[in-house]
Design a protein around this motif. Structure first.
Motif, mmCIF file in Angstrom:
data_model
loop_
_atom_site.group_PDB
_atom_site.id
_atom_site.type_symbol
_atom_site.label_atom_id
_atom_site.label_comp_id
_atom_site.label_asym_id
_atom_site.label_seq_id
_atom_site.Cartn_x
_atom_site.Cartn_y
_atom_site.Cartn_z
ATOM 1 N N ASP A 122 0.832 -1.203 0.000
ATOM 2 C CA ASP A 122 0.000 0.000 0.000
ATOM 3 C C ASP A 122 0.864 1.249 0.000
ATOM 4 O O ASP A 122 0.581 2.220 -0.724
ATOM 5 N N ARG A 123 1.932 1.238 0.801
ATOM 6 C CA ARG A 123 2.820 2.400 0.852
ATOM 7 C C ARG A 123 3.459 2.653 -0.511
ATOM 8 O O ARG A 123 3.532 3.787 -0.993
ATOM 9 N N ALA A 176 2.399 1.733 -3.508
ATOM 10 C CA ALA A 176 1.448 2.120 -4.550
ATOM 11 C C ALA A 176 0.799 3.467 -4.289
ATOM 12 O O ALA A 176 0.636 4.275 -5.209
ATOM 13 N N ASN A 177 0.406 3.727 -3.055
ATOM 14 C CA ASN A 177 -0.428 4.891 -2.776
ATOM 15 C C ASN A 177 0.291 6.061 -2.122
ATOM 16 O O ASN A 177 -0.315 7.108 -1.896
ATOM 17 N N PRO A 203 2.584 7.882 -6.381
ATOM 18 C CA PRO A 203 2.094 9.218 -6.740
ATOM 19 C C PRO A 203 3.108 10.327 -6.439
ATOM 20 O O PRO A 203 3.258 11.263 -7.227
ATOM 21 N N CYS A 231 -2.380 9.547 -11.188
ATOM 22 C CA CYS A 231 -2.068 9.696 -9.766
ATOM 23 C C CYS A 231 -1.487 11.058 -9.419
ATOM 24 O O CYS A 231 -1.541 11.482 -8.264
ATOM 25 N N THR A 268 -4.842 12.755 -8.707
ATOM 26 C CA THR A 268 -5.685 12.218 -7.641
ATOM 27 C C THR A 268 -4.915 11.879 -6.367
ATOM 28 O O THR A 268 -5.501 11.786 -5.291
ATOM 29 N N VAL A 279 -3.662 9.022 -5.866
ATOM 30 C CA VAL A 279 -3.917 7.601 -5.626
ATOM 31 C C VAL A 279 -3.521 6.804 -6.864
ATOM 32 O O VAL A 279 -3.857 7.171 -7.991
ATOM 33 N N CYS A 280 -2.807 5.713 -6.648
ATOM 34 C CA CYS A 280 -2.386 4.859 -7.751
ATOM 35 C C CYS A 280 -3.595 4.167 -8.375
ATOM 36 O O CYS A 280 -4.524 3.748 -7.678
ATOM 37 N N SER A 281 -3.577 4.045 -9.715
ATOM 38 C CA SER A 281 -4.617 3.305 -10.421
ATOM 39 C C SER A 281 -3.969 2.479 -11.512
ATOM 40 O O SER A 281 -2.809 2.702 -11.871
#
Length: 215
Positions: free
Chosen positions: A153-154, A156-157, A161, A173, A176, A178-180
């Protein structure tokens, strides 16, 4: 940094160092960037060929500056890469994977001793798997998290970004935060590599620093 926060970083980092040892890595904890710089320089003899993976931490600790001023052969330092068109950086990065020493960062480290790295080009991850005689990974204690789920999570998010923004990438990202699962050519999270243990035939040393470093 508040003493309680410093205590937490150090406690988690020292736990991770012990786990990294159990997983076959060399690892050590140092208090700050100056100590990290001293430790890394002590591992690299004069005249050594050195390759690099992208790492804000190497800049923040002064390691890059010290190597630039020293007696080393720097294969693909960031100031050289930035002067070369993107399409021409591949051969330089491949040469770096055959250097005596490769220096890089990572995106997250678990307290049970696993490394999680996102990659766009693959050179950072490749150097942790096979190629250089020795890879040295330098990371701030802020990258140590309790579980693999939190590490992913760290990476990617937070790391993806933030680094995409730092590198002026044209990705969702950067808007936003946030990773997508995007289709952008600038996507920097094309690969996620988890080192559960050190691979055979490669020496990997992890230097954990008791400061907030990198992204």
């Amino acid at each position: 940094m508040h003493p309680s926060k410093q205590w937490l970083y150090e406690t988690r980092a020292r736990t991770a160092v012990e786990a990294l040892h159990r997983n076959g890595f060399e690892a050590l904890y140092v208090e700050d960037g100056a100590a990290a710089r001293e430790a890394v320089l002590s591992m690299i003899p004069a005249g050594t060929a050195i390759g690099f993976g992208g790492s804000l931490t190497l800049e923040e600790t002064g390691i890059l500056e010290a190597l630039r001023a020293g007696d080393y052969r720097l294969v693909n330092p960031p100031w050289t890469e930035r002067a070369v068109p993107w399409a021409e950086r591949g051969p330089m990065r491949r040469e770096a994977l055959l250097a005596n020493v490769f220096l890089t960062g990572t995106n997250a480290i678990t307290m049970d001793g696993r490394l999680v790295t996102l990659d766009s080009n693959g050179n950072r991850s490749a150097a942790m798997l096979f190629g250089p005689k020795r890879t040295i990974v330098v990371a701030g204690a802020n990258k140590v998290v309790p579980t693999l789920e939190e590490a992913l999570d760290r990476a990617a998010n937070f790391a993806a970004p933030a680094n995409a923004k730092r590198l002026n990438c044209d990705t969702p990202c950067t808007a936003t935060g946030v990773c997508s699962d995007c289709q952008s050519r600038d996507r920097i999270c094309k690969a996620t590599v988890i080192l559960h243990r050190k691979t055979r035939g490669l020496d990997v040393t992890v230097v954990l620093v008791g400061e907030e470093l990198g992204l």
